[in-house]
Design a protein around this motif. Structure first.
Motif, short mmCIF file in Angstrom:
data_model
loop_
_atom_site.label_atom_id
_atom_site.label_comp_id
_atom_site.label_asym_id
_atom_site.label_seq_id
_atom_site.Cartn_x
_atom_site.Cartn_y
_atom_site.Cartn_z
N ILE A 124 0.87 -1.25 -0.01
CA ILE A 124 0.16 0.12 0.11
C ILE A 124 0.79 1.24 -0.21
CG2 ILE A 124 -1.65 1.26 1.41
CD1 ILE A 124 -2.81 -1.61 2.23
N ALA A 125 1.81 1.13 1.00
CA ALA A 125 2.88 2.31 0.79
C ALA A 125 3.51 2.54 -0.56
CB ALA A 125 3.94 2.07 1.98
N LYS A 126 3.78 1.61 -1.04
CA LYS A 126 4.42 1.78 -2.55
C LYS A 126 3.67 2.20 -3.44
CE LYS A 126 6.85 -0.86 -6.09
NZ LYS A 126 6.76 -2.21 -6.69
N ILE A 127 2.36 1.73 -3.36
CA ILE A 127 1.30 2.31 -4.15
C ILE A 127 1.09 3.90 -3.98
CG2 ILE A 127 -1.14 2.33 -4.94
CD1 ILE A 127 -0.74 -0.78 -4.45
N ALA A 128 1.01 4.22 -2.97
CA ALA A 128 0.88 5.54 -2.52
C ALA A 128 2.23 6.49 -3.14
CB ALA A 128 0.85 5.77 -1.07
N VAL A 129 3.21 6.06 -2.71
CA VAL A 129 4.43 6.69 -3.04
C VAL A 129 4.72 6.67 -4.52
CG1 VAL A 129 6.84 6.65 -2.90
CG2 VAL A 129 5.86 6.19 -0.95
N SER A 130 4.44 5.62 -5.28
CA SER A 130 4.45 5.43 -6.70
C SER A 130 3.60 6.57 -7.48
CB SER A 130 4.01 4.12 -7.31
OG SER A 130 4.99 3.30 -6.71
N ALA A 131 2.42 6.77 -7.06
CA ALA A 131 1.59 7.95 -7.51
C ALA A 131 2.33 9.25 -7.50
CB ALA A 131 0.57 8.00 -6.69
N ILE A 132 3.33 9.24 -6.91
CA ILE A 132 4.08 10.70 -6.83
C ILE A 132 5.38 10.49 -7.57
CG2 ILE A 132 5.28 12.49 -5.27
CD1 ILE A 132 3.14 11.54 -3.09
N CYS A 148 8.04 -2.08 5.30
CA CYS A 148 7.56 -1.33 6.46
C CYS A 148 8.10 -2.18 7.78
CB CYS A 148 6.14 -1.43 6.73
SG CYS A 148 5.33 -0.42 5.57
N ALA A 173 7.19 7.61 6.18
CA ALA A 173 6.03 8.24 5.20
C ALA A 173 6.26 9.56 4.95
CB ALA A 173 4.68 7.95 5.53
#
Length: 191
Positions: A124-132, A148, A173
């Motif tokens: 989930i963290a990777k998906i969120a960061v990948s968006a940026i 994590c 994060a």
């Protein structure tokens, strides 16, 4: 526990062959790690108390043999471990180990569930960061791996399939984007 987590992480991220379910092999590895820690703690305790008993113990579960200036602990179904200095309460320690063995499967299952939950959080963290960061990383042919940790930090790796170069770093994060940009600028990673 730390040894088991390290083993699970290697299987998941290094060998890319994640463990799907707890099995007898991983429980046996956990027990072996416990025996190794018993040996280390015995050495530390005996050193601290400056005690070293000469001992020869033999039970159904384990035996301790004196070999030169140290001892070898042999426990049924596990690899032998060396105990350089045997503390006086070694039999109590080994009795405790024996009494907890039936619960090792449950302990490993709990560690495994927590590990898998952190793997999901990492995705989930990777998906969120990948968006940026996807555009920046794609231009440089880099990928990002995030894991994590229980302490709240993220262990990350920027890597490329074309090169055998990886850039590991710790972050949170709040600072991951700045950390990625800092690494890209420091390492002069070209497009």
């Amino acid at each position: 526990m730390i040894d088991l987590l390290h083993e699970l992480e290697k299987m998941e991220f290094v060998y890319e062959s994640p463990l799907e379910n707890v099995n007898d092999g991983i429980v046996r590895d956990f027990a072996q790690h416990c025996l190794n820690h018993i040996a280390r703690l015995c050495n530390i305790q005996a050193k601290k108390n400056d005690e070293h008993i000469r001992v020869k113990i033999h039970t159904d579960l384990y035996r301790i043999e004196e070999i030169g200036s140290s001892h070898i602990l042999r426990c049924r179904d596990y690899l032998p471990v060396e105990i350089r200095k045997v503390p006086s309460d070694i039999q109590d320690i080994l009795k405790e180990f024996g009494s907890r063995r039936p619960y090792f499967y449950v302990i490993v299952e709990e560690i495994f569930k927590e590990f898998k939950a952190r793997c999901k959080a990492s995705e989930i963290a990777k998906i969120a960061v990948s968006a940026i960061t996807d555009t920046i990383l794609a231009n440089r042919r880099l990928k990002l791996r995030i894991h994590c940790s229980p302490d709240g930090y993220w262990r990350c790796l920027l890597y490329s399939d074309q090169e055998s170069v990886g850039y590991p770093f710790f972050t949170t994060a709040e600072t991951i984007v700045e950390d990625i940009l800092r690494i890209l600028n420091q390492k002069h990673i070209t497009k």
